[in-house]
Design a protein around this motif. Structure first.
Motif, PDB file in Angstrom:
ATOM      1  N   LYS A 155       0.841  -1.220  -0.044  1.00 12.22           N
ATOM      2  CA  LYS A 155      -0.199   0.024   0.159  1.00 12.22           C
ATOM      3  C   LYS A 155       1.058   1.251   0.070  1.00 12.22           C
ATOM      4  O   LYS A 155       0.696   2.284  -0.991  1.00 12.22           O
ATOM      5  CB  LYS A 155      -0.734  -0.071   1.236  1.00 12.22           C
ATOM      6  CG  LYS A 155      -2.076   1.196   1.053  1.00 12.22           C
ATOM      7  CD  LYS A 155      -2.878   0.708   2.348  1.00 12.22           C
ATOM      8  CE  LYS A 155      -3.680   2.074   2.763  1.00 12.22           C
ATOM      9  NZ  LYS A 155      -4.735   2.502   1.552  1.00 12.22           N
ATOM     10  N   GLU A 176       1.087   3.758  -3.321  1.00 15.23           N
ATOM     11  CA  GLU A 176       0.218   4.927  -3.131  1.00 15.23           C
ATOM     12  C   GLU A 176       1.038   6.180  -3.510  1.00 15.23           C
ATOM     13  O   GLU A 176       0.645   7.513  -3.473  1.00 15.23           O
ATOM     14  CB  GLU A 176      -0.231   4.949  -1.886  1.00 15.23           C
ATOM     15  CG  GLU A 176      -1.849   4.370  -1.725  1.00 15.23           C
ATOM     16  CD  GLU A 176      -2.527   4.408  -0.505  1.00 15.23           C
ATOM     17  OE1 GLU A 176      -3.603   3.866  -0.349  1.00 15.23           O
ATOM     18  OE2 GLU A 176      -1.810   4.734   0.386  1.00 15.23           O
ATOM     19  N   ASN A 182      -5.668  -1.320  -2.265  1.00 16.54           N
ATOM     20  CA  ASN A 182      -6.310  -0.130  -2.110  1.00 16.54           C
ATOM     21  C   ASN A 182      -7.724  -0.407  -1.760  1.00 16.54           C
ATOM     22  O   ASN A 182      -8.827   0.341  -1.833  1.00 16.54           O
ATOM     23  CB  ASN A 182      -6.302   0.579  -3.255  1.00 16.54           C
ATOM     24  CG  ASN A 182      -6.336  -0.134  -4.757  1.00 16.54           C
ATOM     25  OD1 ASN A 182      -6.927  -1.101  -4.616  1.00 16.54           O
ATOM     26  ND2 ASN A 182      -6.687   0.548  -5.875  1.00 16.54           N
TER      27      ASN A 182
END
Ligand code: PGA
Length: 250
Positions: free
Chosen positions: A219, A223, A249
């Motif tokens: 993650k 991101e 996500n």
């Protein structure tokens, strides 16, 4: 906005029956993701994997190919052969192939061109060694590898190339690049593409991070502003773990 693409690289693992079982178990776990899911499997598994992945959102790729169309290349598989059974993706220039099988920037470039001739989507790997990193050469090495891999391609082909930034010291070692370092390197690759092919092309290119990606770090890596998903080795051999990476996500 660029989509996120999560590709598993099984390397030399998984027998056909294991591949079938894996895909059957993975399919329901990733069916609702907005991310693209690819499994790059050994040649011997391709046909079984393609059949099992039919009617799912899992796409199948190979891990290498030869640049010749056919001929006296014992033990090799061509792009045309991959396409003939509907393989969609092919990894090109993985560091293990550069390290153990004499893959060079030149053969990588040839293979990328042949991939496009056969309507295969290449996942091109670039990345620096630990010594190169310690010598402060990360940008120089990875932008040069990128430039050479893409040489002679059209803008459209470049935009359809997936690049995987994989620092060699992070592959299979459990050591992951920090999200800042990984994003910096991916940005450097994107800037190089912008310099040669223009900003619009660069903004569209998918650039993944690879090297000890796990469910616990996917993650934060994916991101980051420029990281468009990952190429996942070890963690793509475990259904639960890989499905969590794909669903990072959610
Ligand atoms: P790893 O491998 O995730 O096991 O570090 C990544 C790769 O080699 O593509």
């Amino acid at each position: 906005m660029r989509k996120k693409i999560i590709a598993g690289n099984w390397k030399m693992n998984m027998l056909p029956n294991e591949a079938i079982q894996f895909i059957e178990e993975l399919a329901p776990l990733v069916k609702d993701t907005e991310n693209e899911v690819i499994l790059c499997v050994p040649y011997i598994d391709l046909f079984y994997a393609l059949l099992t992945a039919q009617n799912t959102n899992i796409k199948i790729g190979a891990q290498n190919m030869h640049f010749a169309e056919n001929g006296a290349y014992t033990g090799e598989v061509s792009g045309k052969m991959l396409k003939s059974i509907n393989v969609e993706y092919v990894i090109i220039g993985h560091s293990e192939r550069r390290q153990y099988f004499n893959e060079t920037d030149e053969t990588v470039n040839k293979k990328v061109k042949v991939a496009f001739e056969n309507k295969l989507k290449p996942i091109v790997c670039v990345g620096e060694t630990l010594e190169q990193r310690e010598a402060g050469k990360v940008e120089e090495i990875i932008t040069n590898q990128t430039k050479l891999a893409l040489e002679g391609l059209t803008n459209e082909q470049v935009e359809n190339t997936i690049i995987a930034y994989e620092p060699i010291w992070a592959i299979g070692t459990g050591k992951t690049a920090t999200k800042e370092d990984a994003n910096y390197a991916v940005k450097a690759i994107r800037n190089k593409i912008a310099e040669i092919y223009g900003q619009t092309v660069a903004d569209g290119v998918i650039i993944q991070y690879g090297g000890s990606v796990k469910a616990s770090n996917a993650k934060e890596l994916f991101e980051m502003s420029d990281i468009d998903g990952g190429l996942v080795g070890g963690a793509s051999l475990k259904v639960e773990e890989f499905s969590k990476i794909v669903n990072f996500n959610k």
